[in-house]
Design an enzyme around this catalytic site. Structure first.
Site, short mmCIF file in Angstrom:
data_model
loop_
_atom_site.label_atom_id
_atom_site.label_comp_id
_atom_site.label_asym_id
_atom_site.label_seq_id
_atom_site.Cartn_x
_atom_site.Cartn_y
_atom_site.Cartn_z
N ARG A 1 0.77 -1.22 -0.04
CA ARG A 1 0.05 0.19 -0.14
C ARG A 1 0.85 1.22 -0.21
O ARG A 1 0.19 2.35 -0.31
CB ARG A 1 -0.82 0.09 1.30
CG ARG A 1 -2.22 -0.99 0.88
CD ARG A 1 -2.85 -1.12 2.34
NE ARG A 1 -1.95 -2.23 3.20
CZ ARG A 1 -2.17 -2.53 4.49
NH1 ARG A 1 -3.40 -2.10 5.01
NH2 ARG A 1 -1.42 -3.26 5.08
N ARG B 1 -5.12 -2.78 -6.57
CA ARG B 1 -6.08 -3.13 -5.47
C ARG B 1 -7.37 -2.79 -5.47
O ARG B 1 -8.25 -3.47 -5.22
CB ARG B 1 -5.22 -2.59 -4.10
CG ARG B 1 -5.77 -3.08 -2.90
CD ARG B 1 -5.78 -4.36 -2.42
NE ARG B 1 -6.34 -4.66 -1.25
CZ ARG B 1 -7.77 -4.87 -0.96
NH1 ARG B 1 -8.52 -4.96 -2.28
NH2 ARG B 1 -8.26 -5.18 0.26
N ASP C 1 -0.43 -14.32 -0.26
CA ASP C 1 -0.55 -14.12 1.37
C ASP C 1 -0.36 -15.44 1.96
O ASP C 1 -0.82 -16.37 1.45
CB ASP C 1 -1.81 -13.32 1.85
CG ASP C 1 -1.74 -12.94 3.30
OD1 ASP C 1 -1.29 -11.65 3.16
OD2 ASP C 1 -2.03 -13.59 4.17
N TYR D 1 -3.65 -17.92 13.35
CA TYR D 1 -4.74 -17.25 12.67
C TYR D 1 -5.79 -17.99 12.64
O TYR D 1 -7.00 -17.58 12.81
CB TYR D 1 -4.35 -16.60 11.30
CG TYR D 1 -3.32 -15.51 11.31
CD1 TYR D 1 -3.77 -14.20 11.48
CD2 TYR D 1 -1.99 -15.56 11.41
CE1 TYR D 1 -3.01 -13.08 11.62
CE2 TYR D 1 -1.15 -14.70 11.03
CZ TYR D 1 -1.60 -13.51 11.35
OH TYR D 1 -0.75 -12.22 11.39
O1 CP3 Z 1 6.45 -9.16 0.54
C1 CP3 Z 1 5.43 -9.20 -0.41
O2 CP3 Z 1 5.46 -7.91 -1.18
C2 CP3 Z 1 4.59 -10.18 -1.17
C3 CP3 Z 1 3.36 -10.37 -0.55
C4 CP3 Z 1 3.04 -10.71 1.10
C5 CP3 Z 1 1.69 -10.35 1.63
N1 CP3 Z 1 1.91 -10.73 2.83
C6 CP3 Z 1 0.86 -9.29 1.04
C7 CP3 Z 1 -0.16 -8.74 1.61
C8 CP3 Z 1 3.59 -11.44 1.78
C9 CP3 Z 1 5.01 -12.25 1.78
C10 CP3 Z 1 2.69 -11.87 2.93
C11 CP3 Z 1 3.14 -12.52 4.08
C12 CP3 Z 1 2.15 -12.35 5.45
N2 CP3 Z 1 0.79 -12.15 5.45
C13 CP3 Z 1 2.65 -12.74 6.70
C14 CP3 Z 1 4.04 -12.96 6.84
C15 CP3 Z 1 4.87 -11.85 7.15
C16 CP3 Z 1 4.52 -10.68 7.99
O3 CP3 Z 1 4.16 -9.47 7.58
O4 CP3 Z 1 4.59 -10.77 9.13
C17 CP3 Z 1 1.46 -12.66 7.47
C18 CP3 Z 1 1.64 -12.65 9.15
C19 CP3 Z 1 0.47 -12.45 6.58
C20 CP3 Z 1 -0.99 -12.25 7.04
C21 CP3 Z 1 -1.49 -10.79 6.83
N3 CP3 Z 1 -2.12 -10.39 5.45
C22 CP3 Z 1 -2.00 -9.70 7.72
C23 CP3 Z 1 -2.11 -9.91 9.08
C24 CP3 Z 1 -2.65 -8.94 6.63
C25 CP3 Z 1 -3.23 -7.40 7.45
C26 CP3 Z 1 -2.30 -6.66 7.88
C27 CP3 Z 1 -2.08 -5.53 6.87
O5 CP3 Z 1 -0.79 -5.13 6.62
O6 CP3 Z 1 -3.13 -5.10 6.35
C28 CP3 Z 1 -2.45 -9.36 5.57
C29 CP3 Z 1 -2.84 -8.45 4.39
C30 CP3 Z 1 -1.85 -8.14 3.22
N4 CP3 Z 1 -1.21 -9.17 2.68
C31 CP3 Z 1 -1.53 -6.92 2.79
C32 CP3 Z 1 -0.53 -7.05 1.68
C33 CP3 Z 1 0.14 -6.31 0.53
C34 CP3 Z 1 -2.40 -5.73 2.78
C35 CP3 Z 1 -3.80 -5.76 2.72
C36 CP3 Z 1 -4.16 -4.95 1.50
O7 CP3 Z 1 -3.51 -4.47 0.44
O8 CP3 Z 1 -5.47 -4.59 1.34
#
Ligand code: CP3
Length: 345
Positions: free
Chosen positions: A30, A39, A76, A151
């Protein structure tokens, strides 16, 4: 060196490169206006993950803008519970949500349909390998069993994963079964990503830091060790990065315990300790993402400290956790420039 030389693969094979290769966790996200645009078009967050056209586009955006040494598949870690039928949703401001699982739900989990549900992800990987510049490493990934289980049990994110810790004490057999299923599925999932064209993979154990010593050994090290052994038995050339956030001193034996080629370090890992860990093999990290929000001297000093402490050994420069939505894209430009411009030793 040909243009198809992948610098991150060299480091994963134990080489020291100057300057070190760089990519950032959550580099597609974002903080980039072009991400927010796609998105908004994609509909739900999972639609973005499961539509190869969109997922390829957002994966490539940070590569075009910054020329990182690796692209990480856009997806994700929670696509695994989604594929297991746990009804995962992402709502703005609430983070991920799903139906909380109990002992009965764990007994009824089946691996059937998981890989077919994830076909769009493999299609994204195939297209990415075609479209990426030859020198860019393509990273696949998955969550570690413990982190994904937290989760699944709570049904949403929590600050300390108390629901999963409590569940593990109360229902140890059900909990072991959940970790075992997740380890098996995740290993298969990584093998499919490698077969589709991923050069290397990262295993994210983002919630390792809430566990005690005994639980870390049982819930983090053991399942990740089994996953890595399973992937390697089938794809001996696989290169694997393991990131156990918050594990601190317990990282001491993490590489040996899991069999990972490289270990990811969060920003709380002291650089002296990081240098010791680097004597056993490549490390990745570990700039505080808030330094990228702050920019200026805070950013420069953080980079220089890491380069001074770890630049003489096998290092993949990265953040200590994902980049945040508040980060200024211009600060990322400055970061890449400084890492690439310094340490021509
Ligand atoms: O690194 C990258 O660019 C690749 C994409 C990627 C995402 N999530 C995209 C994402 C990767 C490798 C992840 C891993 C992920 N997802 C983890 C492990 C790494 C870490 O950050 O701890 C975890 C715990 C998740 C679970 C998850 N996904 C959560 C808790 C959330 C919400 C929190 C937030 O930042 O909003 C997500 C959503 C998410 N995954 C987003 C992105 C770009 C944001 C959501 C959006 O764009 O609407």
């Amino acid at each position: 060196m040909t243009e198809h030389h992948r610098r991150i693969m060299d480091v994963l094979n134990g080489k020291t490169l100057t300057p070190p290769p760089i990519w950032l966790m959550r580099q597609a996200g974002r903080y980039l206006p072009e991400y927010r645009e796609v998105r908004a078009k994609a509909g739900s967050f999972l639609d973005l993950c499961y539509t190869p056209e969109f997922a390829v586009e957002v994966t490539l955006q940070p590569i075009r803008r910054y020329g990182f040494d690796a692209a990480i598949l856009f997806s994700d870690i929670l696509v695994i519970p989604d594929a297991l039928g746990r009804n995962v949703t992402f709502t703005e401001g609430h983070g991920p949500q799903m139906t909380p699982i109990d002992a009965e739900g764990i007994a009824n989990l089946t691996r059937e349909n998981v890989l077919s549900h994830l076909q769009p992800v493999f299609e994204t990987v195939r297209r990415l390998r075609q479209e990426l510049p030859g020198g860019t490493t393509l990273l696949g990934f998955c969550g570690a069993p413990w982190t994904v289980a937290t989760y699944m049990i709570a049904g949403h994110g929590t600050p300390d994963q108390a629901p999963a810790r409590l569940f593990a004490y109360r229902y140890p057999e059900a909990f072991d079964r959940l970790l075992a299923i997740l380890a098996e599925i995740s290993a298969d999932y990584l093998v499919e990503q490698i077969d589709a064209g991923a050069d290397a993979v990262q295993i994210f154990d983002s919630w390792a830091g809430v566990l005690g010593e005994e639980e870390f050994a049982r819930y983090c090290v053991a399942p990740v060790q089994r996953m890595i052994a399973s992937v390697r038995s089938r794809r001996p050339q696989a290169r694997i990065i393991a990131f156990a956030k918050g594990a601190g001193y317990l990282l001491k034996d993490y590489r040996q315990g899991t069999g990972a080629d490289a270990i990811g370090l969060d920003w709380s890992v002291p650089l002296g300790f990081a240098a010791e860990l680097q004597k056993d093999g490549p490390v990745q990290g570990n700039l505080d993402p808030m330094r990228v929000v702050a920019g200026g001297a805070a950013l420069d000093e953080g980079i220089d400290r890491i380069m001074n402490a770890l630049g003489q050994g096998p290092l993949i420069f990265n953040l200590g956790h994902g980049i945040t939505p508040q980060a200024d894209p211009e600060h990322v430009t400055a970061l890449v420039k400084r890492v690439r411009g310094t340490s021509h030793g």
